[in-house]
Design an enzyme around this catalytic site. Structure first.
Site, PDB file in Angstrom:
ATOM      1  N   THR A  57       0.871  -1.183   0.000  1.00 49.38           N
ATOM      2  CA  THR A  57       0.000   0.000   0.000  1.00 49.38           C
ATOM      3  C   THR A  57       0.908   1.234   0.000  1.00 49.38           C
ATOM      4  O   THR A  57       1.351   1.671  -1.053  1.00 49.38           O
ATOM      5  CB  THR A  57      -0.980   0.002   1.191  1.00 49.38           C
TER       6      THR A  57
ATOM      7  N   LYS B 119       3.989  -6.789   4.264  1.00 48.21           N
ATOM      8  CA  LYS B 119       3.730  -5.411   3.861  1.00 48.21           C
ATOM      9  C   LYS B 119       3.342  -4.600   5.083  1.00 48.21           C
ATOM     10  O   LYS B 119       2.830  -5.130   6.073  1.00 48.21           O
ATOM     11  CB  LYS B 119       2.638  -5.325   2.787  1.00 48.21           C
TER      12      LYS B 119
ATOM     13  N   THR C 261       1.321  -8.758  12.131  1.00 47.24           N
ATOM     14  CA  THR C 261       1.698  -7.541  11.448  1.00 47.24           C
ATOM     15  C   THR C 261       0.586  -7.110  10.521  1.00 47.24           C
ATOM     16  O   THR C 261      -0.467  -7.722  10.497  1.00 47.24           O
ATOM     17  CB  THR C 261       2.994  -7.739  10.652  1.00 47.24           C
TER      18      THR C 261
ATOM     19  N   GLU D 145       6.692   4.814   7.192  1.00 50.35           N
ATOM     20  CA  GLU D 145       6.320   6.036   6.476  1.00 50.35           C
ATOM     21  C   GLU D 145       7.179   7.215   6.936  1.00 50.35           C
ATOM     22  O   GLU D 145       7.138   7.610   8.096  1.00 50.35           O
ATOM     23  CB  GLU D 145       4.839   6.335   6.691  1.00 50.35           C
TER      24      GLU D 145
ATOM     25  N   ASN E  59       0.284  10.587   5.545  1.00 51.39           N
ATOM     26  CA  ASN E  59      -1.012  10.252   6.121  1.00 51.39           C
ATOM     27  C   ASN E  59      -2.053  11.335   5.918  1.00 51.39           C
ATOM     28  O   ASN E  59      -3.256  11.052   5.850  1.00 51.39           O
ATOM     29  CB  ASN E  59      -0.849   9.933   7.609  1.00 51.39           C
TER      30      ASN E  59
ATOM     31  N   SER F  48      -6.010  10.825  -1.065  1.00 51.49           N
ATOM     32  CA  SER F  48      -6.094  11.695  -2.244  1.00 51.49           C
ATOM     33  C   SER F  48      -5.316  11.127  -3.415  1.00 51.49           C
ATOM     34  O   SER F  48      -4.686  10.112  -3.315  1.00 51.49           O
ATOM     35  CB  SER F  48      -5.591  13.085  -1.889  1.00 51.49           C
TER      36      SER F  48
END
Length: 408
Positions: free
Chosen positions: A156, A182, A193, A279, A403, A408
């Site tokens: 993702t 992932k 996870t 991230e 985030n 979007s």
């Protein structure tokens, strides 16, 4: 960009006899990207898993648990990205059931023999028609050597696929293990996870596999955090195809110990890949708490440090504002903690001694360590012999941006 994480090499990912993987571009959320994965298992395979403890667990998690408990042999797993099918109520369960029914019809088995998984945006209806339409394409390219493409398919916000292999000699034969995972955000697993799958061609009885996956999760995926958020969809699965003909036997046997160690090692590598690809991450941090009265309290303190936004942003800035670590230790919830006995190190730098600043500590030494991309925080409690280690990352501007723009 991931922290010191090279891309996996497709040729180094070893096929596991008894499992074939196929992918499709189903357009679940975005066009022109792999987002549907089918894993077909040979007859005789055993499957076990652990799942999120989030009370808002997703429809596919609920269905996976039910199908595993049905006692019917599992013949396939199906994963979609782009949509979590979580917070979707009865309609979400109906869509997860339909996903299983449609794939079962194509593979010639019962719906209860299919395990579904979803990851992506929460609270949005699953576009099940697109998933069903993509299934023939995924089945058409089923192959044992598709692990790299499978790792790409389940991504993702990951910046790169996560996959690795192992071999281990058991009873004179080479046993293969390959796994993918992932996750990059909403990571503080609680039994698993975001998504993780490991397959081996060893033969493992169901009760033995059930215990093995729990042990592996507890030593790996339950030791990572990126942002302290436990996902609604966390799933970690262990698959034993039995295609090698090597039976590891009962727990406690030498063969069992060898396989368990290999599964733990591979699980830890996959779990750490998730943290390295957190991230916006720029630093990979190992937090070890030792000298505790119990493993539980050591983990509690380690996670308190690893979850602290103040600690994580200080590491991002390479700012040795290390009193933040002491504060996180203090509010971890160990009520009878004697802070006058606590010692703290950053790598080889002794920062806090017996509850206060080490007289020999120089801030320049702390900053030197914090400028590195790999940092170890070690806390000694002087309360007992227990210890625990977790892995986490820093918190950067990019985490907020990723985030804020996720939908979007």
């Amino acid at each position: 960009m991931a922290v010191n994480l090279p891309l996996p090499v497709a040729a180094n990912l070893k096929p596991v006899p008894g499992i074939a993987l196929g992918h499709a571009e189903a357009g679940v959320r975005k066009a022109n990207r792999k987002d549907l994965l089918v894993m077909r298992l040979a007859e005789g395979a055993t499957v076990s898993g652990v799942f999120t403890l989030n009370r808002f667990c997703a429809a596919p998690v609920q269905l996976c648990k039910a199908h595993l408990q049905s006692g019917k042999p599992i013949r396939a797993l199906v994963v979609n990205t782009g949509n979590a099918n979580a917070g979707t109520g009865e309609a979400g369960l109906a869509n997860a059931n339909r996903t299983c029914a449609e794939l079962a019809q194509l593979l010639g088995c019962a719906p209860e023999q299919i395990l579904p998984y979803s990851t992506g945006v929460i609270l949005e209806p699953l576009p099940v028609e697109r998933i069903v339409a993509g299934m023939p394409q995924a089945i058409a390219n089923l192959a044992e050597d598709n692990w790299y493409k499978a790792a790409e398919t389940i991504m993702t916000t990951d910046t790169q696929p996560k996959a690795a292999s192992r071999t281990v000699e058991i009873n004179g034969k080479t046993i293969t293990l390959t796994g993918i995972s992932k996750g990059a955000g909403m990571i503080k697993p609680n039994m698993a996870t975001m998504l993780g799958y490991i397959a081996t061609d060893a033969k493992v009885a169901q009760p033995v596999l059930d215990a093995m996956v729990k042990t592996a999760a507890d030593r790996s995926f339950n030791c990572i955090t990126i942002d302290g958020d436990t996902s609604t969809n966390d799933s970690f699965m262990l698959i034993a195809t039995g295609a090698s003909g090597v039976d590891v036997g009962a727990a406690g046997s030498e063969a069992h110990a060898l396989l368990q160690d290999a599964v733990i090692s591979l699980s830890q590598e996959l779990a750490q890949m998730i943290v390295r690809d957190g991230e916006g991450a720029t630093k990979f941090m190992t937090i070890t708490v030792e000298g505790g009265a119990s493993v539980e309290e050591c983990r509690k303190i380690a996670y308190s440090i690893g979850h602290s936004p103040l600690v994580k942003t200080a590491f991002y800035a390479s700012d040795p504002n290390l009193g933040r670590i002491l504060a996180a230790i203090g509010y971890a919830g160990v009520d009878d903690l004697d802070v006058s006995k606590i010692n703290l190190w950053l790598d080889d730098v002794w920062v806090a001694k017996n509850g206060g600043r080490n007289p020999d500590y120089q801030e320049a030494d702390g900053q030197r360590v914090m400028k590195g991309s790999e940092i170890t925080v070690r806390v000694a409690l002087a309360r007992g012999d227990a210890s625990a280690t977790i892995w986490t990352c820093d918190l950067s501007h990019d985490y907020v941006s990723i985030n804020a723009d996720y939908r979007s």
